[in-house]
Design a protein around this motif. Structure first.
Motif, mmCIF file in Angstrom:
data_model
loop_
_atom_site.group_PDB
_atom_site.id
_atom_site.type_symbol
_atom_site.label_atom_id
_atom_site.label_comp_id
_atom_site.label_asym_id
_atom_site.label_seq_id
_atom_site.Cartn_x
_atom_site.Cartn_y
_atom_site.Cartn_z
ATOM 1 N N GLU A 177 0.785 -1.182 0.083
ATOM 2 C CA GLU A 177 0.013 -0.025 0.074
ATOM 3 C C GLU A 177 0.988 1.278 -0.069
ATOM 4 N N THR A 178 0.416 2.335 -0.531
ATOM 5 C CA THR A 178 1.142 3.791 -0.612
ATOM 6 C C THR A 178 0.521 4.379 0.651
ATOM 7 N N PRO A 179 1.130 5.235 1.263
ATOM 8 C CA PRO A 179 0.987 6.217 2.413
ATOM 9 C C PRO A 179 -0.557 6.622 1.813
ATOM 10 N N VAL A 180 -0.857 7.177 0.660
ATOM 11 C CA VAL A 180 -1.906 7.761 0.292
ATOM 12 C C VAL A 180 -2.998 6.828 0.471
ATOM 13 N N GLN A 181 -2.783 5.669 -0.258
ATOM 14 C CA GLN A 181 -3.865 4.496 -0.145
ATOM 15 C C GLN A 181 -4.158 4.203 1.094
ATOM 16 N N ALA A 182 -3.189 4.313 2.174
ATOM 17 C CA ALA A 182 -3.306 3.842 3.469
ATOM 18 C C ALA A 182 -4.289 4.908 4.333
ATOM 19 N N VAL A 183 -3.964 6.332 3.876
ATOM 20 C CA VAL A 183 -4.692 7.521 4.663
ATOM 21 C C VAL A 183 -6.383 6.955 4.371
ATOM 22 N N ILE A 184 -6.503 6.908 2.900
ATOM 23 C CA ILE A 184 -7.905 6.772 2.454
ATOM 24 C C ILE A 184 -8.569 5.728 3.112
ATOM 25 N N ARG A 185 -8.130 4.699 2.959
ATOM 26 C CA ARG A 185 -8.701 3.437 3.786
ATOM 27 C C ARG A 185 -8.701 3.524 5.268
ATOM 28 N N GLU A 186 -7.615 4.156 6.006
ATOM 29 C CA GLU A 186 -7.876 4.306 7.415
ATOM 30 C C GLU A 186 -8.907 5.499 7.730
ATOM 31 N N LEU A 187 -9.139 6.524 7.010
ATOM 32 C CA LEU A 187 -10.158 7.547 7.243
ATOM 33 C C LEU A 187 -11.612 6.810 7.054
ATOM 34 N N GLN A 188 -11.677 5.900 5.977
ATOM 35 C CA GLN A 188 -12.975 5.320 5.695
ATOM 36 C C GLN A 188 -13.000 4.166 7.147
ATOM 37 N N GLU A 189 -12.157 3.457 7.399
ATOM 38 C CA GLU A 189 -12.391 2.528 8.536
ATOM 39 C C GLU A 189 -12.545 3.344 9.799
ATOM 40 N N GLU A 190 -12.020 4.493 10.120
ATOM 41 C CA GLU A 190 -12.095 5.080 11.598
ATOM 42 C C GLU A 190 -13.253 6.071 11.557
ATOM 43 N N THR A 191 -13.284 7.076 10.564
ATOM 44 C CA THR A 191 -14.208 8.024 10.483
ATOM 45 C C THR A 191 -15.548 8.149 9.459
ATOM 46 N N GLY A 192 -15.456 6.954 8.668
ATOM 47 C CA GLY A 192 -16.643 6.672 7.714
ATOM 48 C C GLY A 192 -16.583 7.695 6.752
ATOM 49 N N ILE A 193 -15.391 8.530 6.357
ATOM 50 C CA ILE A 193 -15.397 9.533 5.270
ATOM 51 C C ILE A 193 -14.699 8.841 3.981
ATOM 52 N N VAL A 194 -14.889 9.211 2.950
ATOM 53 C CA VAL A 194 -13.922 8.808 1.573
ATOM 54 C C VAL A 194 -13.247 10.256 1.442
ATOM 55 N N ALA A 195 -11.910 10.324 1.484
ATOM 56 C CA ALA A 195 -11.065 11.578 1.309
ATOM 57 C C ALA A 195 -10.786 11.742 -0.086
ATOM 58 N N GLN A 196 -10.833 12.737 -0.260
ATOM 59 C CA GLN A 196 -10.670 13.177 -1.946
ATOM 60 C C GLN A 196 -9.167 13.898 -1.928
ATOM 61 N N GLN A 197 -8.447 13.655 -2.638
ATOM 62 C CA GLN A 197 -7.122 14.224 -2.940
ATOM 63 C C GLN A 197 -6.267 14.697 -1.653
ATOM 64 N N PRO A 198 -6.044 13.490 -0.751
ATOM 65 C CA PRO A 198 -5.198 13.867 -0.031
ATOM 66 C C PRO A 198 -3.814 14.446 -0.124
ATOM 67 N N ALA A 199 -3.427 15.576 0.427
ATOM 68 C CA ALA A 199 -2.125 16.147 -0.094
ATOM 69 C C ALA A 199 -0.941 16.071 0.984
ATOM 70 N N LEU A 200 0.025 15.399 0.786
ATOM 71 C CA LEU A 200 1.208 15.263 1.705
ATOM 72 C C LEU A 200 1.673 16.468 2.098
#
Length: 133
Positions: A46-69
């Motif tokens: 997994e890339t860090p971007v893929q991980a943050v999208i997955r983790e936010l879905q699991e922990e907060t119920g959102i689907v993150a768009q365009q995470p900016a490092l």
């Protein structure tokens, strides 16, 4: 003995009012009781971007768009070395909440206090509170 190494991807969810969504660490977890930006371990393949999208879905119920490092840093604890990747999330689908039952709140970013977060978050919390991010 080699220290345990972890790579963590973190989402700093900020709304249009410059409020940040934070959650409180579970009593049974490392750094229990501290507030944190949601996120978690980067899994194999997994890339860090893929991980943050997955983790936010699991922990907060959102689907993150365009995470900016915005920052990556390494923090050494007595028992582990953690590499943190901080992503700013200003667009998402859904409304964030404590999906795992964890306490959560929105806080104006200027009111963030570094001492309420794990030590590895200090530089990011201070930069947010000063309006540098």
């Amino acid at each position: 003995m080699a220290l345990k190494r972890l790579t963590i991807s973190v989402g700093i969810i900020r709304n249009s009012r410059k409020e940040i969504f934070i959650t409180q660490r579970d009593a049974s977890s490392h750094m229990a009781g501290f507030w944190e930006f949601p996120g978690g371990k980067v899994e194999a393949g997994e890339t860090p971007v893929q991980a943050v999208i997955r983790e936010l879905q699991e922990e907060t119920g959102i689907v993150a768009q365009q995470p900016a490092l915005i920052s990556s840093l390494e923090h050494v604890f007595p028992d582990r070395v953690i590499t943190l990747h901080f992503h700013l999330i200003e667009k998402w689908h859904g409304e964030p909440y404590g999906k795992e039952g964890q306490p959560m709140r929105w806080i104006p970013q200027t009111e963030l206090k570094a001492e309420e977060f794990p030590p590895a978050n200090e530089s990011i919390v201070k930069a947010l509170s000063r309006g540098e991010i």
